[in-house]
Write a protein that holds these residues in place. Structure first.
Motif, PDB file in Angstrom:
ATOM      1  N   TYR A 184       0.841  -1.189   0.000  1.00  0.00           N
ATOM      2  CA  TYR A 184       0.000   0.000   0.000  1.00  0.00           C
ATOM      3  C   TYR A 184       0.880   1.245   0.000  1.00  0.00           C
ATOM      4  O   TYR A 184       1.628   1.494   0.938  1.00  0.00           O
ATOM      5  N   ASP A 185       0.768   1.995  -1.079  1.00  0.00           N
ATOM      6  CA  ASP A 185       1.595   3.185  -1.305  1.00  0.00           C
ATOM      7  C   ASP A 185       0.826   4.431  -0.876  1.00  0.00           C
ATOM      8  O   ASP A 185      -0.346   4.606  -1.247  1.00  0.00           O
ATOM      9  N   PHE A 186       1.484   5.302  -0.112  1.00  0.00           N
ATOM     10  CA  PHE A 186       0.856   6.525   0.384  1.00  0.00           C
ATOM     11  C   PHE A 186       1.619   7.753  -0.100  1.00  0.00           C
ATOM     12  O   PHE A 186       2.852   7.725  -0.220  1.00  0.00           O
ATOM     13  N   GLU A 187       0.895   8.832  -0.393  1.00  0.00           N
ATOM     14  CA  GLU A 187       1.531  10.132  -0.509  1.00  0.00           C
ATOM     15  C   GLU A 187       1.268  10.864   0.805  1.00  0.00           C
ATOM     16  O   GLU A 187       0.252  10.641   1.459  1.00  0.00           O
ATOM     17  N   ASN A 188       2.182  11.738   1.171  1.00  0.00           N
ATOM     18  CA  ASN A 188       2.137  12.319   2.521  1.00  0.00           C
ATOM     19  C   ASN A 188       1.378  13.642   2.577  1.00  0.00           C
ATOM     20  O   ASN A 188       1.631  14.467   3.451  1.00  0.00           O
ATOM     21  N   GLU A 189       0.447  13.851   1.651  1.00  0.00           N
ATOM     22  CA  GLU A 189      -0.304  15.108   1.624  1.00  0.00           C
ATOM     23  C   GLU A 189      -1.093  15.324   2.917  1.00  0.00           C
ATOM     24  O   GLU A 189      -1.295  16.457   3.344  1.00  0.00           O
ATOM     25  N   ALA A 190      -1.563  14.246   3.539  1.00  0.00           N
ATOM     26  CA  ALA A 190      -2.326  14.368   4.791  1.00  0.00           C
ATOM     27  C   ALA A 190      -1.414  14.419   6.006  1.00  0.00           C
ATOM     28  O   ALA A 190      -1.902  14.413   7.141  1.00  0.00           O
ATOM     29  N   LYS A 191      -0.093  14.477   5.761  1.00  0.00           N
ATOM     30  CA  LYS A 191       0.898  14.587   6.827  1.00  0.00           C
ATOM     31  C   LYS A 191       0.770  13.444   7.848  1.00  0.00           C
ATOM     32  O   LYS A 191       0.759  13.660   9.058  1.00  0.00           O
ATOM     33  N   ILE A 192       0.691  12.223   7.324  1.00  0.00           N
ATOM     34  CA  ILE A 192       0.752  11.060   8.207  1.00  0.00           C
ATOM     35  C   ILE A 192       2.061  11.084   8.973  1.00  0.00           C
ATOM     36  O   ILE A 192       2.106  10.789  10.172  1.00  0.00           O
ATOM     37  N   ALA A 194       4.541  13.852  10.020  1.00  0.00           N
ATOM     38  CA  ALA A 194       4.583  15.311  10.078  1.00  0.00           C
ATOM     39  C   ALA A 194       5.921  15.881   9.637  1.00  0.00           C
ATOM     40  O   ALA A 194       5.986  16.969   9.065  1.00  0.00           O
ATOM     41  N   GLY A 195       7.003  15.165   9.882  1.00  0.00           N
ATOM     42  CA  GLY A 195       8.323  15.694   9.558  1.00  0.00           C
ATOM     43  C   GLY A 195       8.818  15.362   8.171  1.00  0.00           C
ATOM     44  O   GLY A 195       9.964  15.665   7.830  1.00  0.00           O
ATOM     45  N   VAL A 196       7.958  14.733   7.349  1.00  0.00           N
ATOM     46  CA  VAL A 196       8.347  14.327   6.004  1.00  0.00           C
ATOM     47  C   VAL A 196       7.644  15.229   4.993  1.00  0.00           C
ATOM     48  O   VAL A 196       6.491  15.608   5.195  1.00  0.00           O
ATOM     49  N   HIS A 197       8.333  15.573   3.897  1.00  0.00           N
ATOM     50  CA  HIS A 197       7.773  16.463   2.878  1.00  0.00           C
ATOM     51  C   HIS A 197       6.434  15.925   2.369  1.00  0.00           C
ATOM     52  O   HIS A 197       6.243  14.709   2.226  1.00  0.00           O
ATOM     53  N   HIS A 198       5.510  16.835   2.068  1.00  0.00           N
ATOM     54  CA  HIS A 198       4.143  16.440   1.719  1.00  0.00           C
ATOM     55  C   HIS A 198       4.075  15.593   0.451  1.00  0.00           C
ATOM     56  O   HIS A 198       3.142  14.795   0.269  1.00  0.00           O
ATOM     57  N   SER A 199       5.038  15.738  -0.464  1.00  0.00           N
ATOM     58  CA  SER A 199       4.981  14.990  -1.719  1.00  0.00           C
ATOM     59  C   SER A 199       5.731  13.661  -1.652  1.00  0.00           C
ATOM     60  O   SER A 199       5.752  12.919  -2.637  1.00  0.00           O
ATOM     61  N   TYR A 200       6.325  13.364  -0.504  1.00  0.00           N
ATOM     62  CA  TYR A 200       7.123  12.145  -0.396  1.00  0.00           C
ATOM     63  C   TYR A 200       6.214  10.920  -0.382  1.00  0.00           C
ATOM     64  O   TYR A 200       5.150  10.920   0.230  1.00  0.00           O
ATOM     65  N   ARG A 201       6.636   9.858  -1.054  1.00  0.00           N
ATOM     66  CA  ARG A 201       5.865   8.627  -1.135  1.00  0.00           C
ATOM     67  C   ARG A 201       6.469   7.566  -0.219  1.00  0.00           C
ATOM     68  O   ARG A 201       7.686   7.351  -0.223  1.00  0.00           O
ATOM     69  N   PHE A 202       5.633   6.909   0.550  1.00  0.00           N
ATOM     70  CA  PHE A 202       6.085   5.797   1.382  1.00  0.00           C
ATOM     71  C   PHE A 202       5.060   4.679   1.284  1.00  0.00           C
ATOM     72  O   PHE A 202       3.960   4.861   0.739  1.00  0.00           O
TER      73      PHE A 202
END
Length: 619
Positions: A184-192, A194-202
């Motif tokens: 399951y791939d997430f983009e961090n726009e919802a700031k799951i 908080a310290g990671v850039h909003h466009s970073y994918r995890f």
């Protein structure tokens, strides 16, 4: 026996064990990893036993020591040096200027190099101990090798675990063994985070200890954990491996519909290059870069440098006596059918800070003598040496390395004059005689759509490009139901008119058999030319109309900009209109005719009054 090593050696071993925190899984967890008694239960290591479940969010850090990061908090002068060559020179001077900092630097470098050597050479991490190692990949392999055959692991890592070259062997092995339970791939726009850039994918990965699963559950570009059930879908491993046959890495689908369309395309068309297949490179492509912006910076000259040498500038290159310096093109200077997209002339510091450049206006584009201003120039002999015998053409073809799947366009190829290029623009060296077909295919929206399913990060590297589905050259010489000529002959005049708008790109036009002067840059006409090519490529990729609509609708940023500027998604309207006309021609047997007047390839050209002296001499 105690004391067999000698007191001094034992003391050193104790010191190193304390410093590096040596850890032995069998000693720390004897009840989990018993002494082998035959019949290993872990398929990765051959160990008996293993954990039933492992969960973790390991550190995401490069093992290789980064000079800028190290010195950022210690010496800003070194960290902010203008380029790598200048930084290394400052570091080299540290023993005499700052011996304590030099000692700290060498110790940190020694530890990083030792760790890298262990991860690469010990055999403990045969699948992930490669390339520029990141700790998250090492933990993923450690987890997978530490669970029982019937166990499962869950790990949070960057999405690159499934898509990057350095982890390709690990992920392909997991897929081929049917051990990938879910991804399951997430983009961090919802700031799951908080310290990671909003466009970073995890991503969250779940793998089995050895038993096979029938289908892998996938979900991509998810914003909230609660969205997972509605976003996920299942695919079989063989379908996933069809899409990346060389690396076994994971495509990145936004929806099940995207997966179905893309898998259909891959069943009809091969990848550009298939490793291990003697006929697996039908276009005869090879790849490369010319100059690395950091490592080769000593070869670059600014306009101030060249003016101080007494060189003369002609608006594009510099000369002095027998010396000739060619511009160094960077990716942001180039775009689709446009080798004059961005210029350093008038660039503000704010633009440079975010990696953008001013764009040439429509009026400037319509001047066949106007050229973008480069930041650096490289001596022609260095350019020729870098290209070597890989190409004798007076032009180069390549694509932007830095990009994102959620940009206006993701895959951005361009033709440019034979000159220097930085490592942000990767070259595809093509020896064939239909370069217009390769460029038209790579510039099309459907090719871009396929590319988007492969990219999770920001680098469009070679192994990603090689595994994009594309029609073979023979397709362009076969009869087309809606034409009276071959596709290659139909594409040629359209590409000529789109590309040949300046004198510097004339060598490309000459190779296509065009001996005329450059075409005028007419934005409305260019839109229709591109729409015709895009529609044709939708047919070549054998997409049904509802699939074409889905592909076009997936370009959300392009749609947003066009609705803002034109009040409609104009590209969609134009492409669908031409697609329908081509489909009607195929069904009725009445050949398709362009709505452009004059016809493609016969558009208005500049007259002889615009010919520069240097071009006249070449003629």
């Amino acid at each position: 026996a105690a004391g067999a090593l000698g007191a001094e050696t034992e003391a050193e071993v104790d010191r190193l064990a304390s410093e590096y925190s040596f850890f032995h899984w069998h000693l720390e967890f004897p009840e989990i990893f018993p002494v082998p008694e035959g019949g290993a239960t872990n398929v990765d290591t051959g160990w008996d036993g293993g954990f039933t479940a492992m969960l973790g969010n390991p550190p995401w850090e490069r093992v290789k020591l980064q000079e800028q990061e190290f010195f950022a908090s210690r010496d800003e002068r070194i960290a902010n040096a203008k380029n790598a060559a200048a930084r290394k020179k400052l570091i080299k001077a540290l023993p005499g200027e700052q011996p304590a900092l030099w000692k700290e630097w060498t110790a940190a470098r020694r530890e990083a190099e030792g760790t890298s050597h262990y991860l690469r050479k010990s055999g403990r991490y045969p699948l992930c101990g490669k390339g520029d190692v990141n700790t998250y990949s090492i933990f993923a392999e450690l987890f997978r090798s530490s669970i029982d055959y019937a166990g499962r692991l869950g790990i949070i890592t960057p999405t690159g675990l499934a898509t990057d070259a350095t982890t390709a062997d690990f992920f392909a092995d997991t897929l081929r063994a049917n051990r990938l339970v879910a991804f399951y791939d997430f983009e961090n726009e919802a700031k799951i985070f908080a310290g990671v850039h909003h466009s970073y994918r995890f991503a969250m990965s779940c793998m089995s200890g050895g038993y096979a699963v029938s289908k892998t559950r996938l979900g991509f570009v998810i914003r909230h954990v609660a969205d997972v059930p509605a976003s996920r879908f299942g695919l079989e491993a063989e379908d996933i491996l069809l899409l990346n046959p060389n690396t076994g890495t994971l495509p990145v689908f936004r929806s099940k519909r995207d997966a179905e369309i893309t898998i259909g395309i891959y069943r009809r068309h091969p990848v550009l290059i298939r490793d291990g297949d003697p006929d697996g490179n039908p276009w005869g492509l090879s790849f490369g870069t010319l100059f690395h912006m950091a490592n080769d910076s000593g070869l670059f000259r600014t306009q101030e440098d060249l003016a101080d040498l007494g060189a003369t500038f002609n608006g594009w290159s510099w000369t002095k006596g027998g010396q000739h310096w060619l511009p160094l093109y960077e990716a942001k200077m180039l775009s689709h059918y446009d080798d004059r997209y961005g210029t350093y002339e008038g660039a503000t510091q704010a633009q440079l800070n975010v990696g953008t450049l001013p764009r040439l206006s429509a009026d400037q584009h319509d001047d066949p003598n106007a050229e973008p201003l480069a930041r650096y120039w490289v001596e022609k002999s260095e350019v020729d040496s870098a290209i070597r015998d890989r190409s004798n053409a007076g032009w180069l073809l390549g694509w932007r390395n830095i990009t994102r799947a959620n940009n206006e366009r993701t895959f951005v190829p361009s033709i440019l004059p034979r000159a220097g290029t930085g490592n942000s623009f990767l070259l595809a060296l093509y020896p064939g005689d239909i370069p217009q077909c390769l460029l038209a295919c790579q510039s099309s929206l459907v090719f871009d759509y396929v590319a988007r399913q492969k990219l999770s990060g920001s680098n469009f590297v070679y192994f990603v490009f090689e595994q994009l589905a594309a029609p073979t050259p023979s397709v362009f010489f076969q009869p087309v139901p809606w034409l009276q000529v071959t596709l290659a002959d139909w594409i040629r005049p359209r590409v000529e008119e789109l590309v040949y708008t300046s004198y510097r790109i004339a060598p490309f036009a000459r190779d296509l058999g065009d001996a005329g002067l450059p075409f005028h840059w007419i934005p409305a006409r260019r839109e229709l030319l591109r729409a015709e090519v895009d529609a044709a490529m939708m047919h070549v990729y054998e997409l049904q109309r509802d699939d074409v609509e889905h592909v076009l609708n997936s370009f959300l940023v392009l749609r947003k900009y066009e609705e803002r500027d034109f009040g409609e998604f104009r590209t969609k309207r134009l492409v669908l209109s031409e697609y329908d006309r081509m489909a009607e021609a195929a069904s009725t047997g009445v050949p398709y005719e362009s709505s452009l007047d004059p016809a493609p390839g016969h558009g208005p050209r500049h007259d002889s009054s615009t010919i520069p002296d240097w071009f006249q001499e070449l003629q």
